[in-house]
Design a protein around this motif. Structure first.
Motif, short mmCIF file in Angstrom:
data_model
loop_
_atom_site.label_atom_id
_atom_site.label_comp_id
_atom_site.label_asym_id
_atom_site.label_seq_id
_atom_site.Cartn_x
_atom_site.Cartn_y
_atom_site.Cartn_z
N VAL A 1 35.38 43.39 37.42
CA VAL A 1 35.50 42.29 36.91
C VAL A 1 36.07 41.80 35.66
CG1 VAL A 1 33.04 41.33 34.84
CG2 VAL A 1 32.57 43.03 36.65
N ASP A 2 36.51 40.66 35.56
CA ASP A 2 38.06 40.84 34.50
C ASP A 2 37.65 40.45 33.11
OD1 ASP A 2 40.01 38.97 33.52
OD2 ASP A 2 40.97 38.43 35.42
N PRO A 3 37.42 40.84 32.59
CA PRO A 3 37.22 41.00 31.07
C PRO A 3 37.54 39.24 30.67
CG PRO A 3 38.15 42.76 30.99
CD PRO A 3 38.21 42.31 32.54
N HIS A 4 38.39 38.77 31.15
CA HIS A 4 38.91 37.16 30.46
C HIS A 4 38.28 35.92 30.93
CE1 HIS A 4 42.92 38.18 28.96
NE2 HIS A 4 42.98 39.28 30.27
N THR A 5 37.90 36.72 32.15
CA THR A 5 37.23 35.04 32.96
C THR A 5 35.23 35.89 33.34
OG1 THR A 5 37.82 35.97 34.65
CG2 THR A 5 38.63 34.15 33.40
N LEU B 1 38.23 41.31 43.75
CA LEU B 1 38.21 41.62 44.09
C LEU B 1 40.26 43.07 45.00
CD1 LEU B 1 35.74 40.42 44.99
CD2 LEU B 1 36.29 40.48 47.44
N ALA B 2 40.00 43.80 45.28
CA ALA B 2 40.98 44.49 45.60
C ALA B 2 41.37 43.92 47.02
CB ALA B 2 41.36 46.39 46.06
N ASP B 3 42.93 44.15 47.23
CA ASP B 3 43.51 43.12 48.85
C ASP B 3 42.39 43.89 50.30
OD1 ASP B 3 44.82 41.67 47.26
OD2 ASP B 3 46.90 42.93 46.95
N ALA B 4 42.33 45.12 49.41
CA ALA B 4 41.89 45.67 51.39
C ALA B 4 40.57 45.36 51.02
CB ALA B 4 41.53 47.74 50.51
N ILE C 1 35.33 46.16 30.18
CA ILE C 1 37.05 46.34 29.97
C ILE C 1 37.82 47.49 30.47
CG2 ILE C 1 38.64 46.18 28.22
CD1 ILE C 1 36.66 44.08 26.99
N ARG C 2 37.08 48.23 29.96
CA ARG C 2 37.32 50.28 29.84
C ARG C 2 37.34 50.68 31.42
NH1 ARG C 2 36.77 53.40 26.41
NH2 ARG C 2 37.43 53.86 24.56
N HIS C 3 36.95 49.85 32.44
CA HIS C 3 36.41 50.11 34.46
C HIS C 3 37.81 49.03 34.44
CE1 HIS C 3 35.82 49.09 38.16
NE2 HIS C 3 34.83 50.17 37.82
N TRP C 4 37.93 47.80 33.99
CA TRP C 4 39.25 47.07 34.32
C TRP C 4 40.15 48.29 33.50
CZ3 TRP C 4 40.31 42.14 36.83
CH2 TRP C 4 41.26 41.74 36.62
N GLU C 5 40.06 48.48 32.35
CA GLU C 5 42.03 48.97 32.44
C GLU C 5 42.28 50.56 32.85
OE1 GLU C 5 41.13 50.93 28.53
OE2 GLU C 5 41.58 49.04 27.65
N THR D 1 48.67 46.52 36.98
CA THR D 1 48.83 44.90 37.04
C THR D 1 48.68 43.99 36.49
OG1 THR D 1 48.71 46.11 39.30
CG2 THR D 1 48.87 44.05 39.76
N PHE D 2 47.43 44.18 35.75
CA PHE D 2 47.05 42.92 35.65
C PHE D 2 46.35 43.68 33.86
CE2 PHE D 2 45.68 42.73 39.71
CZ PHE D 2 46.30 41.49 39.71
N PRO D 3 47.61 43.89 32.88
CA PRO D 3 47.19 43.98 31.62
C PRO D 3 45.83 42.89 30.34
CG PRO D 3 49.59 43.60 31.73
CD PRO D 3 49.05 43.02 32.69
N LEU D 4 45.37 43.84 29.82
CA LEU D 4 44.78 43.27 29.15
C LEU D 4 45.08 42.27 28.29
CD1 LEU D 4 41.18 44.79 29.46
CD2 LEU D 4 42.44 43.41 30.38
N GLN D 5 46.27 43.14 27.03
CA GLN D 5 46.77 42.17 26.09
C GLN D 5 45.81 42.26 24.83
OE1 GLN D 5 49.35 39.75 27.35
NE2 GLN D 5 50.99 41.31 28.29
N ALA D 6 45.08 41.17 24.65
CA ALA D 6 44.64 40.49 23.52
C ALA D 6 42.91 41.05 23.53
CB ALA D 6 44.08 39.22 23.51
N LEU D 7 42.57 41.97 25.10
CA LEU D 7 41.59 42.24 24.58
C LEU D 7 41.66 43.68 24.47
CD1 LEU D 7 39.39 40.48 27.65
CD2 LEU D 7 39.33 40.02 25.31
#
Length: 320
Positions: A258-262, A267-270, A298-302, A308-314
């Motif tokens: 789950v993208d925490p920004h949106t 989904l992974a490319d596979a 967020i932790r799961h995303w990290e 590939t997609f750093p969270l930075q501000a989150l």
């Protein structure tokens, strides 16, 4: 770090052994088993049932104790290689190649033993359907070994899981090993099936709704309990969601995040090669989530996407 293949087939172990096994959480053995003292915290543990690979994880803890064990022995040769048949008579057969004695009676003796019980829930990855028994045996250091605890050639075993057939992501195993090596400072984010009461609570809160796809038959929904399971054994309750069974598995492996920004699915490319899954990429969650949910999402995303997609501000939101 070593990797071990251990037998966890219900009903397959020899009579009187009384082991307490649950492949996804713990495994038990004792000092009568070859290699009994070689398994260490931080080692990979792969469980099979002599027919296929069940799954793998990382040993977080090993409880060592003392006990007494009653073991059978062959009345003909005096050795302990005795198995009990389920249907065929005589009831017992000696596995000693030089004996093979069959009888309806065996001798019994008591001995002091050291007991071992691993805990490995945090990094568990279900691997059913990935490797056959023959493939697993071929990846052992000693291919012809009959031991219940066998050392694996880890690099070859890992390559077989991640490159052959249907690739199996091993990020959770890598994270578990890193957490243990760093003194249990990193959290391992898992999704586990909840108890009936927890599932009932989620159904009352969300209705018969999968958090990823929307309304679904109640029979297809599983209670996913989001929590941080650190390798020191602490659990941090962070709420729960209902997920369709297949999506629950894919999320657990990190193929869906789950993208925490949106607050939308990534989904992974596979997975994008499959139309029914590909259409979920970018889809919003179908239920509202709390700040507690978001913290662990967020932790799961990290774990599965941050390189590939750093969270930075989150990043600060993810701090417990």
């Amino acid at each position: 770090m070593a990797a071990w293949l251990v037998l966890a087939k219900i009903g397959s172990k020899r009579i009187s052994e009384g082991y307490d096994d649950n492949p996804a959480t713990h495994y038990s053995w004792d000092s009568t088993v070859n290699n009994h003292a070689k398994l260490k915290v931080g080692d990979v543990i792969a469980l099979w049932d002599a027919a296929e690979l069940l799954g793998l994880s990382v040993i977080e803890d090993i409880q060592i104790g003392r006990g007494e064990k009653e073991t059978p022995y062959c009345l003909e040769c005096g050795k302990a290689d005795v198995a009990m048949r389920k249907k065929k008579l005589p009831r017992f057969v000696c596995w000693n190649q030089e004996c093979k004695h069959e009888s309806n009676e065996v001798g019994w003796k008591r001995k002091q033993i050291t007991t071992y019980r691993s805990r490995h829930e945090a990094g568990w990855i279900d691997a059913r359907g990935t490797l056959t028994a023959a493939e697993v045996r071929d990846l052992c250091v000693q291919r012809a070994s009959q031991n219940s605890l066998r050392e694996l050639r880890w690099d070859d075993f890992r390559h077989a899981l991640t490159h052959d057939g249907v690739p199996l992501p091993l990020r959770v195993v890598d994270t578990a090993q890193k957490a243990i090596a760093e003194g249990h400072g990193a959290a391992i984010i898992r999704v586990r099936k909840g108890q009936p009461a927890f599932r009932k609570h989620l159904l009352e809160a969300f209705g018969e709704v999968c958090a990823f796809t929307g309304p679904a038959p109640v029979q297809a929904l599983e209670a996913a309990h989001l929590y941080s399971y650190a390798t020191n054994g602490r659990h941090h309750k962070g709420g729960g969601l209902l997920l369709r069974r297949d999506l629950h598995r894919l999320f657990d492996l990190g193929l869906i995040a789950v993208d925490p920004h949106t607050k939308s699915l990534h989904l992974a490319d596979a997975l994008k090669a499959y139309p029914d899954y590909a259409k979920l990429h970018g889809a919003p969650l179908t239920v509202p989530v709390t700040d507690e949910h978001l913290k662990w999402l967020i932790r799961h995303w990290e774990m599965h996407r941050a390189q590939t997609f750093p969270l930075q501000a989150l990043a600060e939101v993810a701090t417990p």
